[in-house]
Each structure stands twice: as structure tokens, then as C-alpha cells.
Design a protein around this motif. Structure first.
Motif, PDB file in Angstrom:
ATOM      1  N   ALA A 167     -40.007  77.135  37.098  1.00 31.32           N
ATOM      2  CA  ALA A 167     -40.875  76.144  35.232  1.00 31.32           C
ATOM      3  C   ALA A 167     -42.595  75.418  35.900  1.00 31.32           C
ATOM      4  O   ALA A 167     -42.547  74.690  34.644  1.00 31.32           O
ATOM      5  N   ALA A 168     -42.666  75.973  36.871  1.00 30.60           N
ATOM      6  CA  ALA A 168     -44.420  74.616  36.815  1.00 30.60           C
ATOM      7  C   ALA A 168     -45.060  76.257  36.727  1.00 30.60           C
ATOM      8  O   ALA A 168     -46.667  75.703  35.812  1.00 30.60           O
ATOM      9  N   GLY A 218     -46.334  73.606  31.039  1.00 31.04           N
ATOM     10  CA  GLY A 218     -45.465  73.186  32.807  1.00 31.04           C
ATOM     11  C   GLY A 218     -45.342  72.368  33.164  1.00 31.04           C
ATOM     12  O   GLY A 218     -45.259  71.705  33.503  1.00 31.04           O
ATOM     13  N   ASP A 219     -44.111  72.839  34.375  1.00 34.77           N
ATOM     14  CA  ASP A 219     -43.900  71.349  35.425  1.00 34.77           C
ATOM     15  C   ASP A 219     -45.410  70.952  35.832  1.00 34.77           C
ATOM     16  O   ASP A 219     -45.939  72.158  36.599  1.00 34.77           O
ATOM     17  N   PHE A 252     -57.157  64.155  20.798  1.00 35.45           N
ATOM     18  CA  PHE A 252     -57.165  62.459  19.766  1.00 35.45           C
ATOM     19  C   PHE A 252     -57.315  61.739  20.787  1.00 35.45           C
ATOM     20  O   PHE A 252     -58.183  60.811  20.397  1.00 35.45           O
ATOM     21  N   LYS A 253     -56.112  61.745  21.225  1.00 35.03           N
ATOM     22  CA  LYS A 253     -56.066  60.766  22.631  1.00 35.03           C
ATOM     23  C   LYS A 253     -54.547  61.345  23.473  1.00 35.03           C
ATOM     24  O   LYS A 253     -54.127  63.200  22.842  1.00 35.03           O
ATOM     25  N   TYR A 254     -54.580  60.369  23.882  1.00 38.30           N
ATOM     26  CA  TYR A 254     -53.699  60.236  25.653  1.00 38.30           C
ATOM     27  C   TYR A 254     -52.530  60.208  25.682  1.00 38.30           C
ATOM     28  O   TYR A 254     -52.194  59.392  24.619  1.00 38.30           O
ATOM     29  N   ASN A 255     -51.495  60.777  25.762  1.00 35.43           N
ATOM     30  CA  ASN A 255     -49.929  60.133  25.873  1.00 35.43           C
ATOM     31  C   ASN A 255     -49.859  60.447  27.450  1.00 35.43           C
ATOM     32  O   ASN A 255     -48.260  59.698  27.488  1.00 35.43           O
ATOM     33  N   VAL A 256     -49.915  60.603  28.330  1.00 36.15           N
ATOM     34  CA  VAL A 256     -50.300  60.556  29.679  1.00 36.15           C
ATOM     35  C   VAL A 256     -51.222  59.770  30.574  1.00 36.15           C
ATOM     36  O   VAL A 256     -51.760  59.991  29.846  1.00 36.15           O
ATOM     37  N   ARG A 257     -51.560  59.463  31.952  1.00 38.73           N
ATOM     38  CA  ARG A 257     -52.175  59.027  32.462  1.00 38.73           C
ATOM     39  C   ARG A 257     -52.339  59.832  33.552  1.00 38.73           C
ATOM     40  O   ARG A 257     -51.090  60.656  34.516  1.00 38.73           O
ATOM     41  N   LYS A 258     -52.970  59.443  34.697  1.00 40.32           N
ATOM     42  CA  LYS A 258     -52.989  60.651  36.314  1.00 40.32           C
ATOM     43  C   LYS A 258     -52.463  59.864  36.847  1.00 40.32           C
ATOM     44  O   LYS A 258     -51.900  59.165  37.028  1.00 40.32           O
ATOM     45  N   LYS A 261     -45.845  62.680  35.877  1.00 39.90           N
ATOM     46  CA  LYS A 261     -44.978  63.944  36.093  1.00 39.90           C
ATOM     47  C   LYS A 261     -44.267  64.524  35.324  1.00 39.90           C
ATOM     48  O   LYS A 261     -44.774  63.306  34.555  1.00 39.90           O
ATOM     49  N   VAL A 262     -44.962  65.566  35.295  1.00 35.36           N
ATOM     50  CA  VAL A 262     -44.490  65.992  33.516  1.00 35.36           C
ATOM     51  C   VAL A 262     -44.090  67.688  33.387  1.00 35.36           C
ATOM     52  O   VAL A 262     -43.964  67.929  34.552  1.00 35.36           O
ATOM     53  N   LYS A 263     -42.480  67.311  32.603  1.00 39.43           N
ATOM     54  CA  LYS A 263     -41.896  68.761  32.350  1.00 39.43           C
ATOM     55  C   LYS A 263     -42.430  69.228  31.106  1.00 39.43           C
ATOM     56  O   LYS A 263     -42.856  68.982  30.181  1.00 39.43           O
TER      57      LYS A 263
END
Length: 323
Positions: A167-168, A218-219, A252-258, A261-263
């Protein structure tokens, strides 16, 4: 009433009554009693040798039943040993091979018990050999079950780790084909768009309209989401564990932050042209143990064989990169 007996006395020429002495009577009685007792003992002895008593018949039946049960137990143990041998074979030659674990030696699986005689208390009986052998086999089977149980626990842990690893690992294209204008440039030596000098291009460039979605391959955990790295502009780095890191540049821009956790497949940002970029595109890199590697080998999760071959053909062209 006992008969009176007489004898003829030739001297007196007359019959005289026979008088039995007391000692003789006692002797006759003793001899008779002794003979009767001896006869009775012999009869009982012979009867005990050739005629079974109800208790003896019951005990004999119990013994025969016990022997039958031990024979049935041995047959069941034979079947159990066959099943265990089959499981052990699959364990060594399939499961442990797949998860890259060392096979368990046959000696370890089937070893007996050395040292002190564990079955001394079972010796000295009519069926001691049968009982001892059955107990030995049962103990070995129990030990095999323990070994196999521990092995399956290990396999389960390896499977869990393998599932997390699969998964990773980055395994999909970061920009979907429907948003992709073209695969602009691949990994390798390419012409720099600004200096026109041939230099190493450490990733792959996916040309797409500004604002096209970018997906986590990946995760993992977002390691960076900033614009402080030279040339990358707005970029994201995802730590996937197991030594893998993926990088997404010129956003262009982010949808996450530092530290988020993401999948795999999560929307993490949008295509742009920030930093050292000639046109809107995504610059994508993969690191393994801090070394850059070719991302072309990490799209098996989203491309068909035909699509992959087409991408491979475009990526191998020594054209101009977009950054």
C-alpha cells in the motif's frame, strides 16, 4: 442310623460286635476332609485356568477395547501427521518463499524429546510398547503443531507488513490520463529548457492544464508542503516508509499540509507552473533510501500493458524537459 457290623470269633465259635476305636474314626474323618479339600483346591485351580469368571471376562473385554482404541488413535494420528506434513510443505515452499522468510528445517519440525525417559511410568505392562509409541507420536504431533502455529504467527505478521508495504510503495500515475496533455519528458539526460544544456533530469514531467488534480501515489505521511526547495516551486514530499519518498513539484496550490497522513489516490494538490518551470506540468520524482530512481517502474497500479508501453516509449525519448 449307622449299621452294626459283626465278625466271627473262631475261638469262641460265636459272632462278636465290631467296636470302632475313637482314634480310627478321627483318622478317617481327617483323611476324608483332607481329600475333599485337596480335591476342591484342584477343582478351583483347574477351573481358574480353563474357565473365565464374569469379572475376568469383563476385564478382558475392557483390555480388548483399550487395544482397539489405541489402534484407532494411531490411525487418526497417521492422518494428522499427513495433514501436518502437507501444511509444513506449503508453509516452507509457498508462504515462507513468498514472504522471503527462511524455511523451517525438517529436523526442527519432527524432532523428538531427548534426555530423561518421559515414558518410564508406562513401561512394565502387557501393552507398554503400544502405549509408549502412541504417547511418543502424540507428543511429536503436539510439538509440530506448536512449531507450525508459531510459523503461521510469523507469516501473519509478514503478511501484514507486506500489505502495508504494497500500500505504501508508489504505484499509480500522479495525474490521471483524462487530465494529461502528454507525458512530456522522462527520467535521464535531457535538454534544459532554459540553458539548452544536456543534463540529468531526475524525474518525469506530466504536461497537464493548470489546476489539474494531483494524487498521492502511495500511502504515507506528508513530509513537506512548501516552496523553499530551489527550483521546485510549490512542492510536496510524501514519506511512504520502507525507504520510499515521492516528490510532486511546480504545483499551483496544495490540498494537504505537513504531517498529514494520506492514502494512495488522495487528492494532494493541483498542477501549476511555479518555480523553475517553462509551462504547467507536474514534475514527479521517487527516492529510495535517499537515492533518486526512475519513476517509470512505479505505475503498475493504474496503467494497462498498452498504456505502460506507450509511456515507456515517450519517456525514453531524449527531448527537452519542462524544468
Amino acid at each position: 442310623m449307622s449299621k452294626v457290623k459283626y465278625y466271627y470269633d473262631s475261638e469262641s465259635l460265636s459272632y462278636k460286635k465290631i467296636e470302632r476305636k475313637k482314634g480310627t474314626t478321627f483318622t478317617y474323618a481327617f483323611v476324608f476332609t483332607l481329600a475333599a479339600a485337596l480335591f476342591g483346591f484342584i477343582f478351583v485351580f483347574l477351573a481358574s485356568q480353563f474357565v473365565e469368571s464374569p469379572k475376568e471376562r469383563a476385564l478382558k473385554r475392557e483390555l480388548q477395547n483399550a487395544q482397539l482404541q489405541f489402534e484407532l488413535l494411531n490411525k487418526k494420528m497417521e492422518k494428522t501427521e499427513m495433514v501436518l506434513a502437507n501444511i509444513a510443505d506449503r508453509d516452507n515452499n509457498i508462504y515462507r518463499v513468498y514472504f522471503e522468510a527462511n524455511p523451517i528445517p525438517e529436523e526442527q519440525r519432527t524432532a523428538g524429546f531427548g534426555g530423561v525417559n518421559r515414558y518410564k511410568s508406562l513401561e512394565g505392562f502387557d501393552n507398554s510398547k503400544l502405549i509408549v509409541e502412541s504417547n511418543k507420536r502424540l507428543d511429536i504431533i503436539q510439538k509440530q503443531l506448536v512449531v507450525q502455529s508459531k510459523s503461521l504467527d510469523e507469516i501473519a505478521k509478514l503478511a501484514e507488513d507486506k500489505e502495508k508495504l504494497l500500500a505504501a510503495i508508489p504505484a499509480i500515475q500522479p495525474v490521471s490520463n483524462q487530465d494529461l496533455s502528454r507525458m512530456a519528458s522522462g527520467y535521464g539526460f535531457r535538454s534544459d529548457p532554459f540553458t539548452k544544456v544536456r543534463k540529468m533530469h531526475w524525474g518525469m514531467d506530466f504536461s497537464a492544464p493548470k489546476g489539474s488534480p494531483i494524487y498521492a501515489t502511495g500511502d504515507g505521511v506528508v513530509e513537506r508542503a512548501d516552496n523553499t526547495a530551489s527550483g521546485y516551486g510549490n512542492h510536496i514530499r510524501i514519506d511512504h516508509g520502507y525507504g520510499y519518498v515521492s516528490l510532486y513539484a511546480h504545483l499551483f496550490k496544495y490540498n494537504v499540509r505537513k504531517n498529514q497522513k494520506v492514502k494512495r489516490g488522495d487528492l494532494i494538490g493541483f498542477v501549476g507552473s511555479t518555480g523553475r518551470s517553462e509551462a504547467p506540468h507536474l514534475h514527479y520524482e521517487i527516492f529510495k533510501d535517499d537515492e533518486r530512481i526512475n519513476p517509470i517502474n512505479f505505475y503498475y497500479g493504474s496503467l494497462t500493458a498498452e498504456e505502460f508501453n506507450e509511456m515507456l516509449e515517450h519517456a525514453s525519448l531524449e527531448n527537452q524537459s519542462l524544468d
